[in-house]
Design a protein around this motif. Structure first.
Motif, PDB file in Angstrom:
ATOM      1  N   GLY A 199       0.827  -1.216   0.000  1.00 58.57           N
ATOM      2  CA  GLY A 199       0.000   0.000   0.000  1.00 58.57           C
ATOM      3  C   GLY A 199       0.856   1.259   0.000  1.00 58.57           C
ATOM      4  O   GLY A 199       0.550   2.238  -0.693  1.00 58.57           O
ATOM      5  N   MET A 200       1.944   1.251   0.757  1.00 56.95           N
ATOM      6  CA  MET A 200       2.856   2.404   0.793  1.00 56.95           C
ATOM      7  C   MET A 200       3.461   2.669  -0.583  1.00 56.95           C
ATOM      8  O   MET A 200       3.507   3.810  -1.049  1.00 56.95           O
ATOM      9  N   MET A 201       3.939   1.597  -1.224  1.00 61.52           N
ATOM     10  CA  MET A 201       4.584   1.772  -2.522  1.00 61.52           C
ATOM     11  C   MET A 201       3.584   2.203  -3.594  1.00 61.52           C
ATOM     12  O   MET A 201       3.921   2.999  -4.471  1.00 61.52           O
ATOM     13  N   ILE A 202       2.357   1.714  -3.505  1.00 60.64           N
ATOM     14  CA  ILE A 202       1.330   2.167  -4.454  1.00 60.64           C
ATOM     15  C   ILE A 202       1.084   3.655  -4.259  1.00 60.64           C
ATOM     16  O   ILE A 202       1.027   4.428  -5.228  1.00 60.64           O
ATOM     17  N   ARG A 203       0.924   4.080  -3.020  1.00 58.66           N
ATOM     18  CA  ARG A 203       0.678   5.507  -2.736  1.00 58.66           C
ATOM     19  C   ARG A 203       1.851   6.392  -3.169  1.00 58.66           C
ATOM     20  O   ARG A 203       1.650   7.548  -3.535  1.00 58.66           O
ATOM     21  N   ALA A 204       3.058   5.857  -3.168  1.00 61.62           N
ATOM     22  CA  ALA A 204       4.221   6.641  -3.599  1.00 61.62           C
ATOM     23  C   ALA A 204       4.124   6.992  -5.081  1.00 61.62           C
ATOM     24  O   ALA A 204       4.648   8.016  -5.514  1.00 61.62           O
ATOM     25  N   GLY A 205       3.467   6.163  -5.865  1.00 57.47           N
ATOM     26  CA  GLY A 205       3.219   6.470  -7.271  1.00 57.47           C
ATOM     27  C   GLY A 205       4.428   6.377  -8.183  1.00 57.47           C
ATOM     28  O   GLY A 205       4.418   6.955  -9.273  1.00 57.47           O
ATOM     29  N   LEU A 206       5.451   5.646  -7.775  1.00 54.30           N
ATOM     30  CA  LEU A 206       6.664   5.556  -8.589  1.00 54.30           C
ATOM     31  C   LEU A 206       6.796   4.220  -9.311  1.00 54.30           C
ATOM     32  O   LEU A 206       7.770   3.997 -10.022  1.00 54.30           O
ATOM     33  N   GLY A 207       5.832   3.331  -9.131  1.00 53.47           N
ATOM     34  CA  GLY A 207       5.898   1.994  -9.699  1.00 53.47           C
ATOM     35  C   GLY A 207       5.959   0.982  -8.573  1.00 53.47           C
ATOM     36  O   GLY A 207       6.366   1.298  -7.459  1.00 53.47           O
ATOM     37  N   ILE A 220       8.230  15.045  -5.345  1.00 48.36           N
ATOM     38  CA  ILE A 220       9.023  13.877  -5.692  1.00 48.36           C
ATOM     39  C   ILE A 220       9.794  13.321  -4.496  1.00 48.36           C
ATOM     40  O   ILE A 220       9.924  12.106  -4.345  1.00 48.36           O
ATOM     41  N   TRP A 221      10.292  14.185  -3.616  1.00 44.21           N
ATOM     42  CA  TRP A 221      11.055  13.691  -2.468  1.00 44.21           C
ATOM     43  C   TRP A 221      10.167  12.924  -1.504  1.00 44.21           C
ATOM     44  O   TRP A 221      10.580  11.918  -0.929  1.00 44.21           O
ATOM     45  N   GLY A 222       8.940  13.379  -1.355  1.00 41.53           N
ATOM     46  CA  GLY A 222       7.981  12.628  -0.540  1.00 41.53           C
ATOM     47  C   GLY A 222       7.687  11.268  -1.150  1.00 41.53           C
ATOM     48  O   GLY A 222       7.584  10.264  -0.438  1.00 41.53           O
ATOM     49  N   GLN A 223       7.553  11.230  -2.475  1.00 40.98           N
ATOM     50  CA  GLN A 223       7.320   9.960  -3.163  1.00 40.98           C
ATOM     51  C   GLN A 223       8.505   9.009  -2.980  1.00 40.98           C
ATOM     52  O   GLN A 223       8.316   7.822  -2.711  1.00 40.98           O
TER      53      GLN A 223
END
Length: 187
Positions: A24-32, A101-104
């Motif tokens: 879920g964290m990685m999905i929310r980051a939106g980077l793949g 981007i840094w938050g992502q």
């Protein structure tokens, strides 16, 4: 039952929860995301079925493919199929999309580190691997990634980072969380 069984069970459950939450964290980051999660995202987008349920259904389908291979699942394998999807939904519900981007990057990195720790926890409990852990990984994951991308799943720098880093990271966490096998000594 001994305390070691309870430790193994607790470690397994904590690992599976953290595994899903990290997705879920990685999905929310939106980077793949990982290849299997790209497939889950794409399938969810195309069907309208919640990502967590899609994750469970994909895990069940992969587990059924174990039958012709005559590979026997452990309790951890079955619990993986049942628990990763709901815990991913918890992560999606409580983690918001970062701004900038840094938050992502920070959120993705935290998710990747948590996933490596979670993998070490659930595999180290020695109650069975996840359904996706046993197959010929690279060829299958490239196919899964392509299918998920075609369905609209998120592929990006995070996907590349996942592919390059997760193996070495898990190799570091598994020995730390490995619960040794105790055998009865011969007379």
């Amino acid at each position: 039952m001994s305390w070691i069984f309870f430790r193994r069970a607790a470690q397994l459950l904590a690992g599976l929860f953290c595994y899903g939450f990290s997705i879920g964290m990685m999905i929310r980051a939106g980077l793949g995301v990982s290849p299997w999660d790209v497939l889950g995202q794409g399938t969810s987008l195309q069907t309208g079925i919640a990502f967590g349920l899609v994750t469970n259904l994909i895990g069940l389908a992969v587990l059924l493919l174990w039958i012709p291979l005559r590979q026997k699942p452990g309790p951890g394998t079955v619990l993986n199929v049942l628990l990763v999807g709901p815990s991913a939904e918890v992560g999606l519900a409580v983690v918001s999309e970062p701004s900038g981007i840094w938050g992502q990057i920070l959120l993705f990195t935290a998710g990747l580190v948590l996933l490596a720790v979670a993998t070490g926890l659930y595999i180290g409990a020695r109650m069975g691997p996840g359904p996706r852990d046993g197959a010929v990984r690279t060829g299958i994951e490239v196919s899964v990634l392509a299918a998920g991308w075609a369905l609209g799943g998120t592929v990006g720098l995070g996907t590349v980072a996942f592919a390059l880093l997760i193996g070495p990271m898990v190799n570091r966490t598994m020995p730390f969380f490995h619960i040794p096998v105790r055998t009865a000594s011969a007379p």
